[in-house]
Design a protein around this motif. Sequence first.
Motif, short mmCIF file in Angstrom:
data_model
loop_
_atom_site.label_atom_id
_atom_site.label_comp_id
_atom_site.label_asym_id
_atom_site.label_seq_id
_atom_site.Cartn_x
_atom_site.Cartn_y
_atom_site.Cartn_z
N ASP A 84 70.51 70.73 52.05
CA ASP A 84 70.32 69.84 53.19
C ASP A 84 71.18 68.58 53.06
N ILE A 85 71.96 68.34 54.09
CA ILE A 85 72.81 67.15 54.15
C ILE A 85 72.54 66.46 55.49
N ALA A 86 72.21 65.20 55.45
CA ALA A 86 71.93 64.47 56.68
C ALA A 86 73.12 63.65 57.14
N LEU B 114 77.32 62.02 55.67
CA LEU B 114 78.43 62.20 54.74
C LEU B 114 78.09 61.61 53.36
N SER B 115 77.32 60.54 53.33
CA SER B 115 76.97 59.92 52.05
C SER B 115 76.15 60.86 51.17
N ASP B 116 75.47 61.83 51.80
CA ASP B 116 74.68 62.81 51.03
C ASP B 116 75.56 63.80 50.28
N MET B 117 76.88 63.79 50.54
CA MET B 117 77.78 64.70 49.86
C MET B 117 78.11 64.22 48.44
N ALA B 118 77.71 62.99 48.12
CA ALA B 118 77.98 62.45 46.78
C ALA B 118 77.34 63.35 45.72
N GLY B 119 78.17 63.80 44.78
CA GLY B 119 77.68 64.63 43.69
C GLY B 119 77.57 66.10 44.01
N VAL B 120 77.76 66.49 45.27
CA VAL B 120 77.67 67.90 45.66
C VAL B 120 78.93 68.63 45.22
N LYS B 121 78.77 69.82 44.64
CA LYS B 121 79.91 70.65 44.28
C LYS B 121 80.45 71.31 45.55
N VAL B 122 81.70 70.98 45.88
CA VAL B 122 82.31 71.44 47.12
C VAL B 122 83.48 72.36 46.82
N ARG B 123 83.46 73.55 47.41
CA ARG B 123 84.57 74.48 47.25
C ARG B 123 85.80 73.95 47.97
N VAL B 124 86.92 73.89 47.27
CA VAL B 124 88.18 73.50 47.87
C VAL B 124 89.27 74.47 47.43
N SER B 125 90.38 74.46 48.15
CA SER B 125 91.54 75.24 47.74
C SER B 125 92.23 74.53 46.58
N ASN B 126 93.17 75.23 45.98
CA ASN B 126 93.91 74.65 44.86
C ASN B 126 95.02 73.74 45.39
N GLY C 91 77.65 73.91 46.19
CA GLY C 91 76.60 73.65 47.16
C GLY C 91 77.12 73.60 48.59
N ALA C 92 78.44 73.63 48.74
CA ALA C 92 79.09 73.58 50.04
C ALA C 92 80.55 73.95 49.84
N GLY C 93 81.29 74.03 50.94
CA GLY C 93 82.71 74.35 50.77
C GLY C 93 83.48 74.30 52.06
N GLU C 94 84.75 73.97 51.95
CA GLU C 94 85.64 73.98 53.12
C GLU C 94 85.87 75.41 53.59
N SER C 95 85.78 75.60 54.89
CA SER C 95 86.06 76.91 55.48
C SER C 95 86.49 76.68 56.93
N SER C 96 86.35 77.71 57.77
CA SER C 96 86.71 77.57 59.19
C SER C 96 85.84 78.51 60.01
N TRP C 97 85.75 78.23 61.31
CA TRP C 97 84.84 79.01 62.16
C TRP C 97 85.13 80.51 62.17
#
Length: 315
Positions: free
Chosen positions: A144-146, A148-160, A193-199
Motif C-alpha cells: 500500500d502506497i498513499a 510518493l513519500s511512502d516509496m522511501a525504503g521500498v525496493k523498486v524494480r528498475v532497468s540496468n 515491493g514495486a517496479g517500473e513497467s508500462s500499461w
Amino acid sequence: MKPISIKWVLAHEPIEIFIRAAEHFAKVIEEKAPGQVNIEILTLSEYSEKYNNGVKITKNQLLDLMDSGKIEMSQMYTYVLSKYNEDLNALDMPFLFKSHEHATRVFEGPIGQELLAGYEKNSRIKGMAFTYSGGFMNVPLGQDIASLSDMAGVKVRVSNSPVAIDTWTALGADPVVMDVEDLTEGIRDGSVGAGESSWPRFYACKHNEVTNSILDSGHRLLLTNIIINNDFFATLSQDLQAVMLEAAVEAGRFERAISVADVEPTSARAVNDGIRVFKLNKQDQALFKKATEKVYTKFKNHFTDGLLSKIQKAQ
C-alpha cells in the motif's frame, strides 16, 4: 532473383506488440520492394530450435548474436543498447518528455538520428528507428502506497540504467536491477515491493496477479530501437537500404501508436477489476521533480554536451 532473407528475432514481452511491429515492417517492405526481401519473424525459442540445434538462448545473448551477424534484425531496449552509446541513457531522465508529440520530434528529428547512429562507432549494429515498448511508465505496487513519500525504503524494480537507478535513489527508494519481464515474480517472492513497467505489460506480464494498486507516474518512457546488423545492411543496394530505413520509421510509428492506444483500455480494465489506479498529484509531482534535480546535475556533463537541453527544447 532470389529474395534476400532476414531473421528478425524477438525476446521481450509483451511479444505481441513486438511481433506486430515486425509484421508491419515486412508489409511496408513488400509494398515498396515487392518480392525482394523475405523476413522471418522468430521468438528466441523458435530461433533456438530452427537455427541453434535446440540450444536455448537468453534475451541477454541476443545483442551478441546481432553484433556477430548471426541474426540480421531485432528490436531492443535502449538501456541495453547504451552499452554501445551511453547517450541513449539520457532518454531515461525523469520528466524529460512533455508529450508523445514532443517525443516524436526528438526521435524522428536530428537528435534521434544522431542517437541511432551513435552506437555504430562501437558495434556492428545500426539503429533504424525508435519504438516505445509501452510508452510512459507506471509503477505496479505490491504494497500500500498513499503518496510518493511512502516509496522511501521500498525496493523498486528498475532497468540496468544508471539514470533509472539514481532516480529512485533520489526518491529514497531502494532500486533493484531486474528485467521488467521478471517484475511479477519479483513482487510475488518479495524481492521487490514495486517496479517500473508500462500499461501494455500489466496483463501481458501478469502484474495484475500480484498487485491491487498502480501508480500511473508517467515519469519517463520505456523505449526500444529497431536495429539491424550493419555489415548485412552494407550488402544491400542503396535503393533497398533507403526502403528499409523508410519501413523502419513507419514500423516505429505504428508500434508507438499501438502502444499508446493500449493505455486507456488497459487502465480502464484494471479499474473495472478493482485495481486502484492513481496519478501523482501536483504536490507529489513537484516533490518528484525537486528530488531528482540532483540526477540532472549529476548527468549534465555525462552525455554529449548540450544533449539534454536540445531534447527539452526540441521543436
